[in-house]
Scaffold this motif. Structure first.
Motif, PDB file in Angstrom:
ATOM      1  N   ASP A   1      -1.801  -7.998  -1.579  1.00 23.76           N
ATOM      2  CA  ASP A   1      -1.777  -7.015  -0.498  1.00 23.76           C
ATOM      3  C   ASP A   1      -2.375  -7.705   0.727  1.00 23.76           C
TER       4      ASP A   1
ATOM      5  N   PRO B   1       0.825  -1.214   0.000  1.00 28.11           N
ATOM      6  CA  PRO B   1       0.000   0.000   0.000  1.00 28.11           C
ATOM      7  C   PRO B   1       0.858   1.262   0.000  1.00 28.11           C
TER       8      PRO B   1
ATOM      9  N   TYR C   1      -0.569   1.622  -4.805  1.00 25.72           N
ATOM     10  CA  TYR C   1       0.325   0.528  -4.431  1.00 25.72           C
ATOM     11  C   TYR C   1       1.686   0.716  -5.093  1.00 25.72           C
TER      12      TYR C   1
END
Length: 415
Positions: free
Chosen positions: A191, A162, A167
């Motif tokens: 993620d 993040p 990202y």
């Protein structure tokens, strides 16, 4: 690692960022109009040189851009040709019969535009961004495969960290076709800060820092596709380029569904095109070779006739499956849309599995029917024999297809 520059310029006289004349004027309405015989003959003549020199299909790519081929699946209102998936598969089959590696390479662009096609049929607004990028001349590539990741689309080793803007993506993608020319790469990455939906799918741009494209493509076949390794080091993936987030594992997310379906069906079309050409070459060779023992052409020999007929019969079975399933996809959102439910994924992977396996068998029969001269380097059937073997390695492989069907029929192991 050294960041790559933006994709190299195409050959003189072409620019993939300029909408082709086909988009502005009269547009081909059929695969035959889009890919006339004389153009396919030029592609076929170049294919041997690309294979021998292990280089990208630059001239073919320039011709494909010129005729608007990357815009097949872009709707007419967005400046494209407005083909459905069934027409696009027929065109890819036609192209693959002339130049398999060229067809396999451009296939990856069509997969991503095909995702837009399926989203549009569902009334999903995310299709618009894909069409706008394609119409502006962007070339999409497929950054999903990873060494050692046998879950392929349904999990990732690449990390999506993040970032305030979205990202930062770090990982290594293999088999990135169109490596010399792509400008937009679909990637998936994990993620793990979101355990409910850890997989992130989105587009990275070629001009972002942290992208390294290795010059490592030197394979047995499909050499002109130049499906090189792409290394991503903290590459920016802004939030507005994220297409979807999903759980790991098979799921009905429309983006994942579209990627899986278009990949498998268009891949099946490429290998069916190889089978088409193998049957054609075998028949041509049988008519011209003469048997000393039989005192006539090999086309009169019963064994040769059986082998060529068997090849054609096998090819025809896959052709009908491919036509039906692409038509089923094109019917999405209409009253005629079939309700395959969870079997969609089994149908997609099954057609790919049968098409690649059948193509290998067809080429083998063509080699057997055509004599030992075809074993020599530089013969078209010898190249097709090497090209068709790549079908073993594309997902879904035979192990995953059988495991998925067994699970559907028998339930999970130990369940």
């Amino acid at each position: 690692m050294t960041p790559v520059d933006p994709a190299p310029a195409p050959p003189p006289g072409t620019d993939p960022r300029t909408p082709p004349s086909a988009a502005a004027g009269a547009r081909p309405a059929t695969p035959e109009e889009l890919l006339p015989d004389e153009l396919l003959a030029a592609f076929r003549e170049r294919a041997a040189g690309y294979d021998r020199e292990n280089r990208f299909f630059d001239e073919d790519f320039a011709d494909l851009v010129r005729i608007g081929y990357p815009l097949m699946l872009v709707p007419r209102e967005h400046g494209g040709l407005g083909f459905g998936l069934q027409q696009a598969a027929a065109a890819q089959r036609r192209l693959a019969a002339a130049a398999p590696a060229t067809a396999l390479g451009i296939n990856m662009h069509h997969v991503l535009v095909g995702v837009g096609h399926t989203l549009r049929l569902r009334g999903d607004a995310r299709a618009g961004g894909i069409f706008e990028a394609a119409a502006a001349g962007e070339i999409f590539a497929f950054g999903i495969s990873e060494a050692g990741n046998d879950a392929v689309l349904f999990d990732a080793q690449t990390v999506a960290a993040p970032d305030p803007d979205g990202y930062r993506v770090t990982g290594t993608k293999i088999f990135t076709s169109l490596s010399p020319v792509w400008t937009r790469l679909i990637v998936h990455a994990r993620d793990d800060t979101d355990p409910e939906a850890p997989l992130v799918f989105g587009f990275v741009h070629r001009d972002e820092p942290g992208i390294e494209v290795l010059d490592d493509w030197d394979t047995m076949g499909m050499r002109a596709s130049q499906s090189r390794t792409t290394v991503l080091s903290a590459v920016r993936l802004p939030a507005d380029r994220v297409l979807t987030r999903t759980p790991a594992g098979p799921n009905p997310d429309p983006v994942v569904w579209g990627i899986f379906g278009c990949f498998e069906l268009l891949l099946a079309a490429v290998y069916t095109g190889i089978a088409d050409r193998a049957v054609e070459l075998a028949a041509e060779t049988a008519r011209t070779r003469r048997s000393r023992a039989g005192n006539g052409p090999y086309s009169d020999d019963a064994d040769i006739r059986w082998q060529i007929a068997e090849a054609a019969i096998l090819r025809d079975g896959v052709e009908l499956q491919l036509r039906q399933l692409t038509a089923d996809v094109d019917a999405l959102g209409s009253a005629d849309a079939p309700d395959h439910g969870p079997r969609w994924f089994l149908h997609f992977s099954g057609v790919k599995h049968r098409a690649t396996g059948t193509a290998r068998r067809v080429v083998d029969l063509a080699m057997r029917a055509s004599g030992g001269a075809q074993y020599s380097r530089g013969r078209e059937l010898e190249r097709l024999y090497r090209d068709v073997l790549a079908g073993i390695y594309h997902p879904s492989d035979s192990e995953s297809v059988h495991a998925a069907v067994a699970k559907a029929l028998l339930g999970p192991v130990g369940g």
